[in-house]
Scaffold this motif. Structure first.
Motif, PDB file in Angstrom:
ATOM      1  N   LYS A   1       0.813  -1.217   0.000  1.00 33.61           N
ATOM      2  CA  LYS A   1       0.000   0.000   0.000  1.00 33.61           C
ATOM      3  C   LYS A   1       0.846   1.267   0.000  1.00 33.61           C
ATOM      4  N   GLY A   2       2.134   1.136   0.260  1.00 35.16           N
ATOM      5  CA  GLY A   2       3.015   2.299   0.293  1.00 35.16           C
ATOM      6  C   GLY A   2       2.987   3.052   1.599  1.00 35.16           C
TER       7      GLY A   2
ATOM      8  N   GLY B   1     -10.656   2.179   0.000  1.00 34.09           N
ATOM      9  CA  GLY B   1     -10.826   0.873  -0.614  1.00 34.09           C
ATOM     10  C   GLY B   1     -11.163  -0.179   0.421  1.00 34.09           C
ATOM     11  N   ARG B   2     -11.173  -1.415  -0.007  1.00 31.89           N
ATOM     12  CA  ARG B   2     -11.515  -2.510   0.895  1.00 31.89           C
ATOM     13  C   ARG B   2     -10.424  -2.695   1.946  1.00 31.89           C
ATOM     14  N   SER B   3     -10.863  -3.065   3.117  1.00 26.30           N
ATOM     15  CA  SER B   3      -9.897  -3.295   4.193  1.00 26.30           C
ATOM     16  C   SER B   3      -9.096  -4.555   3.906  1.00 26.30           C
TER      17      SER B   3
ATOM     18  N   ARG C   1      -0.709   7.937   8.497  1.00 27.83           N
ATOM     19  CA  ARG C   1      -0.251   7.930   7.106  1.00 27.83           C
ATOM     20  C   ARG C   1      -1.391   7.583   6.150  1.00 27.83           C
ATOM     21  N   ILE C   2      -2.261   6.701   6.563  1.00 26.38           N
ATOM     22  CA  ILE C   2      -3.414   6.379   5.722  1.00 26.38           C
ATOM     23  C   ILE C   2      -4.295   7.611   5.525  1.00 26.38           C
TER      24      ILE C   2
END
Length: 400
Positions: free
Chosen positions: A22-23, A79-81, A71-72
């Motif tokens: 996910k970075g 999006g989906r977990s 950070r998220i």
């Protein structure tokens, strides 16, 4: 130990891969995370491990999960977990679980475990925690209180909360704090019932107002009291506990026809508490508790109940006399119509109590000073102000 450490670390690989995908963390940061976890795993797996080592491990995982969430949010990822969204919480709970199994007698570790499970909204985990810790530490009053508060405040299950309190008192009947918290539970529930009745229009003349709901949210836990050994036998305490209610208070009837709505349940708890923990300190704590519920119509009744019991137990004690003579006006504001009658009752008690006592002057000085507090009440009726001042003068002349 190396194999066990490797096993635990391997469980975290999917989570770390997802974070990198996910970075959220780069390759170097993932390597640093793995190194820190390796160090912690070796530390908590060693023979010289301490409870603080588990807490440090938990603190690191909490900070890491907090950084992940920040950070998220900054990257606006949607999006989906995936596995990394819930792996952090699960890992923290897992470390706590291992720590409490390694140090089952460490109360501070259990307490932190409970607090995090509450914060994480892990209801099923909390149930398991309380079941285990109360079995291991049945005489710890704080743990019983935490469990009952969870049932009452989170699960809204007063029957379960009451059952937990009563079970706790069978193991720790000597705990003044546990008795006070049990009385507090019953008062909070009574306030909720009366507030609902008023919303439904059942009690138009009830003293309960919107303040009740606000006070229930803001009310802090009472400070713990000193503990005294009981003089009553264990069997007597068990009999008292069996007599306490184990069903919900009925919302039917009125304050006149339903004793439970007028504080009878709380009185029963107070009476059982007085037998289990004799002495003045618990009674004073109960009075302070009742003082914090001014929106209940039964407040004055409960004050009188405790004050009468104190005076009957030791009428020679000056402090008990002062509580007894001041009780009629303790929960009555000078602005209400019932205050003059309450003041007359208080004065009758005062003159009867000081008759023939060696410490009459000390009691009189304290009582007169208490009357002075009513004079500071805003918008005091002039006639009432005049009567109070005249009473102070009379007391000063009688006890110069």
């Amino acid at each position: 130990m190396a194999e066990k450490v490797r096993y635990y670390l391997e469980q975290t690989v999917p989570e770390l891969q997802d974070l990198q995908k996910k970075g959220i963390f780069n390759k170097q940061e993932i390597a640093a995370i793995m190194k820190r976890r390796t160090d912690f795993e070796h530390r908590i797996g060693s023979r010289g491990v301490k409870p603080a080592d588990f807490l440090r491990y938990v603190e690191y995982e909490m900070n890491l999960d907090s950084l992940r969430r920040k950070r998220i949010q900054r990257m606006n990822l949607k999006g989906r977990s995936s596995v990394s969204d819930w792996a952090g919480k699960r890992r923290i709970l897992f470390v706590f679980d291992r720590g409490t199994k390694r140090f089952p007698s460490e109360i501070s570790l259990w307490t932190e475990y409970v607090e995090y499970a509450k914060q994480a909204d892990a209801v099923n985990v909390l149930t398991k925690i309380f079941t285990t810790v109360l079995r291991l530490h049945p005489t710890n009053a704080s743990l019983w209180i935490m469990a009952a508060q969870h049932e009452f405040e989170v699960n809204a299950n007063v029957r379960a909360a009451r059952s937990i309190m009563q079970r706790g008192l069978r193991f720790a009947s000597h705990s003044a704090r546990l008795w006070v918290e049990y009385a507090k539970l019953e008062l909070n529930y009574l306030a909720k019932v009366l507030a609902r009745r008023q919303i439904l229009g059942i009690d138009d003349a009830d003293k309960t107002t919107d303040e009740a709901a606000e006070r229930l949210r803001d009310d802090d836990e009472l400070a713990s009291d000193s503990i005294k050994l009981p003089t009553s036998t264990a069997e007597e305490v068990r009999d008292d506990l069996r007599a306490l209610p184990d069903v919900d208070i009925s919302v039917l009837g009125s304050l006149d026809t339903n004793p439970a709505l007028n504080g009878a349940v709380v009185e029963a708890v107070m009476d059982a508490a007085a037998k289990a923990v004799p002495g003045r300190e618990l009674a004073v704590k109960l009075l302070e508790l009742v003082d914090s519920f001014p929106f209940l119509a039964c407040q004055q009744r409960l004050v009188d109940h405790v004050a009468d019991a104190l005076y009957a137990a030791d009428p020679a004690l000056q402090a008990n006399v002062l509580v007894y003579v001041k009780a009629p006006t303790r929960a009555v504001l000078p602005s209400v119509a019932a205050f003059p009658a309450a003041l007359q009752t208080s004065l009758r008690r005062f003159w009867a109590a000081v008759d023939g006592r060696d410490d009459a002057k000390a009691i009189a000085d304290d009582y007169a000073a208490g009357l002075g507090q009513f004079l500071a009440f805003p918008s005091l009726d002039p006639a009432l102000e005049k009567a109070i001042k005249a009473t102070q003068v009379k007391i000063a002349r009688r006890f110069p």
